[in-house]
Each structure stands twice: as C-alpha cells, then as structure tokens.
Design an enzyme around this catalytic site. Structure first.
Site, PDB file in Angstrom:
ATOM      1  NE  ARG A   1      -6.111 -11.711   5.756  1.00 25.37           N
ATOM      2  CZ  ARG A   1      -6.793 -10.573   5.690  1.00 25.37           C
ATOM      3  NH1 ARG A   1      -6.619  -9.754   4.672  1.00 25.37           N
ATOM      4  NH2 ARG A   1      -7.623 -10.236   6.638  1.00 25.37           N
TER       5      ARG A   1
ATOM      6  CB  THR B   1      -7.318  -5.144   9.998  1.00 23.54           C
ATOM      7  OG1 THR B   1      -7.850  -6.291   9.355  1.00 23.54           O
ATOM      8  CG2 THR B   1      -7.646  -3.899   9.199  1.00 23.54           C
TER       9      THR B   1
ATOM     10  CG  ASN C   1      -3.540  -1.963   6.959  1.00 22.58           C
ATOM     11  OD1 ASN C   1      -3.383  -1.572   5.802  1.00 22.58           O
ATOM     12  ND2 ASN C   1      -4.625  -2.580   7.371  1.00 22.58           N
TER      13      ASN C   1
ATOM     14  CE  LYS D   1      -3.996  -2.012   2.348  1.00 20.52           C
ATOM     15  NZ  LYS D   1      -4.884  -1.862   3.530  1.00 20.52           N
TER      16      LYS D   1
ATOM     17  CG  HIS E   1      -5.063  -6.058  -0.244  1.00 16.69           C
ATOM     18  ND1 HIS E   1      -6.253  -6.230   0.424  1.00 16.69           N
ATOM     19  CD2 HIS E   1      -5.111  -6.912  -1.306  1.00 16.69           C
ATOM     20  CE1 HIS E   1      -6.994  -7.134  -0.225  1.00 16.69           C
ATOM     21  NE2 HIS E   1      -6.322  -7.557  -1.274  1.00 16.69           N
TER      22      HIS E   1
HETATM   23  P1  ATP Z   1      -6.763  -5.659   3.440  1.00 15.81           P
HETATM   24  O1  ATP Z   1      -8.150  -5.976   2.898  1.00 15.81           O
HETATM   25  O2  ATP Z   1      -6.242  -4.316   3.015  1.00 15.81           O
HETATM   26  O3  ATP Z   1      -5.789  -6.773   3.246  1.00 15.81           O
HETATM   27  P2  ATP Z   1      -7.746  -6.369   5.993  1.00 15.81           P
HETATM   28  O4  ATP Z   1      -8.441  -7.487   5.278  1.00 15.81           O
HETATM   29  O5  ATP Z   1      -6.875  -6.711   7.133  1.00 15.81           O
HETATM   30  O6  ATP Z   1      -6.877  -5.520   5.004  1.00 15.81           O
HETATM   31  P3  ATP Z   1     -10.288  -5.031   5.921  1.00 15.81           P
HETATM   32  O7  ATP Z   1     -11.247  -5.274   7.039  1.00 15.81           O
HETATM   33  O8  ATP Z   1     -10.517  -5.727   4.621  1.00 15.81           O
HETATM   34  O9  ATP Z   1      -8.820  -5.304   6.460  1.00 15.81           O
HETATM   35  O10 ATP Z   1     -10.240  -3.454   5.698  1.00 15.81           O
HETATM   36  C1  ATP Z   1      -9.655  -2.928   4.516  1.00 15.81           C
HETATM   37  C2  ATP Z   1      -8.734  -1.793   4.883  1.00 15.81           C
HETATM   38  O11 ATP Z   1      -9.485  -0.707   5.416  1.00 15.81           O
HETATM   39  C3  ATP Z   1      -7.733  -2.089   5.993  1.00 15.81           C
HETATM   40  O12 ATP Z   1      -6.601  -2.753   5.499  1.00 15.81           O
HETATM   41  C4  ATP Z   1      -7.412  -0.696   6.495  1.00 15.81           C
HETATM   42  O13 ATP Z   1      -6.495  -0.024   5.647  1.00 15.81           O
HETATM   43  C5  ATP Z   1      -8.746  -0.001   6.394  1.00 15.81           C
HETATM   44  N1  ATP Z   1      -9.559  -0.054   7.618  1.00 15.81           N
HETATM   45  C6  ATP Z   1     -10.179  -1.129   8.136  1.00 15.81           C
HETATM   46  N2  ATP Z   1     -10.880  -0.821   9.221  1.00 15.81           N
HETATM   47  C7  ATP Z   1     -10.709   0.512   9.421  1.00 15.81           C
HETATM   48  C8  ATP Z   1     -11.193   1.460  10.369  1.00 15.81           C
HETATM   49  N3  ATP Z   1     -12.004   1.103  11.358  1.00 15.81           N
HETATM   50  N4  ATP Z   1     -10.806   2.744  10.251  1.00 15.81           N
HETATM   51  C9  ATP Z   1     -10.010   3.129   9.248  1.00 15.81           C
HETATM   52  N5  ATP Z   1      -9.527   2.300   8.314  1.00 15.81           N
HETATM   53  C10 ATP Z   1      -9.875   1.010   8.383  1.00 15.81           C
HETATM   54 MG    MG Z   2      -9.611  -7.259   3.483  1.00 16.60          MG
END
Ligand code: ATP
Ligand code: MG
Length: 195
Positions: free
Chosen positions: A123, A129, A160, A14, A163
């Site tokens: 993962r 996340t 973070n 990212k 992805h």
């Molecule tokens: P990714 O899909 O990016 O691999 P993830 O699966 O761990 O990450 P998701 O729940 O799919 O997390 O959320 C997608 C992205 O949205 C996260 O990676 C993060 O950048 C952002 N995100 C998630 N939750 C929050 C939140 N509560 N506030 C702000 N940003 C968030």
């Molecule tokens: Mg995700």
C-alpha cells in the site's frame, strides 16, 4: 524460521496501468523492495467478479463519496453544481458504478505478492487512493495526477493504476476471490532475502 509478519497480499494492475504500459514497472517496484511475486496472470474479469470484489456496505460506499466531497470542499467547488448531488452515500453509489465500468475497460493483471509486512508495504509503494495527493516516489504519485474533481465531472472513477488489499483479512478474501480456492501459489527462496 518464518518471520512473524510474513504475509501475502493481493494486487491488480488496473486498466490504466495496463494501457500505460506500466505492468513491468509496477512489478519491479515490489520486487526491488524484496517482496516476492508468487502468482501472476493477465485476465479479463466478468462484471459479476468486479461487482463482488468491491464492498457493498453503505459505510464503504459513503466513504467513496466522502473522498469526492473532501476534494470539492478543499478547492471550493460546489458538489451540487458539479454533480447534481451533495450526499456522500448518493455520490458513493454513482462512483461505485463508474468504478465497475472502469475496471472492465481493459484486461487486468492479477498477482499475489509475498513478504514481510506485505500488506502495508505494498500500500505504501502504491501510494494513497487519489493520485494528485500521492507522494512522488509512489506508483500513483509518479505515474498519475488524477483527481475526483476531473474524474467525477467526466462521470468516471479515479484512475489510479493499481489495486492492493487494505488488510491481511481482505487479502486472504481477495486471493481466494481472484485466484480461486486451492489456487497455485508458488514457493521459492529469494537470493539474499530468504537465506
Ligand atoms: P483500491 O481499493 O483500488 O486498492 P484504495 O483502497 O486506495 O484503492 P478505495 O477507497 O478502496 O481506494 O476506492 C476504490 C477505488 O475507487 C479507488 O482505487 C479509485 O479507483 C476509486 N475511487 C475512490 N474514491 C473515488 C472518488 N471519490 N471518485 C471516483 N473514484 C473513486
Ligand atoms: Mg480499497
């Protein structure tokens, strides 16, 4: 013979990962776990591509909001006072917008990672996340400390670094979305792993 759990997964470095100079470090962590990089490129996505990448269903959007609400509850913060909202779906919709802006803020690095249990192992290497909750030893736990408390106050997504697809079905869909149908995915044998 092909291993029953030989998989391909989709990974993106990212904007914060690229800007912190962590692209090499992130790739290294997959390779040192005997996973293979079988496609790799830096690129700039369009807003439409990012918008299509993230799910649009209400359950997924509400889940984004719940991550914020859980963190606020854990640390005794009032979401209404901090954000002016306390509904998971409403917060999720805001977070999704911030997420699209964040993903457009610098070039990304896309890759396909292949190996045994690749989806779950990648993962695990990335960590959960929210970086402040991520274990030391994971990418997110070693190189970030971000939290929704700070991020949402600054009206931005949690940064973070990386992805990674959540399921083999999502991986297949994302590989096609980001590399295109019939994209060139390479095939080679890793020393000591494939032979
Ligand atoms: P990714 O899909 O990016 O691999 P993830 O699966 O761990 O990450 P998701 O729940 O799919 O997390 O959320 C997608 C992205 O949205 C996260 O990676 C993060 O950048 C952002 N995100 C998630 N939750 C929050 C939140 N509560 N506030 C702000 N940003 C968030
Ligand atoms: Mg995700």
């Amino acid at each position: 013979m092909k291993h029953p759990k030989e998989e391909q997964t989709f990974v993106m470095v990212k904007p914060d990962g690229v800007r912190k100079g962590l692209t090499g470090e992130i790739i290294k962590r997959f390779e040192q776990r005997d996973l293979k990089i079988v496609a790799l490129q830096m690129f700039e996505p369009t807003r439409e591509q990012i918008d299509e990448h993230y799910p649009k269903d209400e359950a997924w959007i509400a889940r984004l909001g719940q991550k914020t609400l859980k963190t606020y509850e854990k640390y005794g913060f009032d979401p209404k006072a901090e954000l002016g909202m306390d509904n998971d779906l409403e917060i999720g919709k805001e977070v999704r917008k911030w997420l699209v802006d964040y993903m457009l803020s610098a070039p990304l690095v896309r890759m396909v990672v292949q190996g045994i249990h690749a989806v779950d192992v990648v993962r695990k290497i990335a960590g959960p996340t929210l970086p402040f909750m991520a274990e030391v030893g994971t990418i997110r736990g070693d190189f970030s400390i971000d939290s929704p408390l700070l991020a949402n106050k600054e009206k931005r997504a949690v940064m973070n670094l990386v992805h990674a697809s959540e399921t083999p079905e999502e991986a297949e869909h994302e590989i096609e979305h980001w590399f295109g149908k019939g994209a060139k995915i390479y095939s080679y044998k890793r020393f000591g792993v494939d032979e």
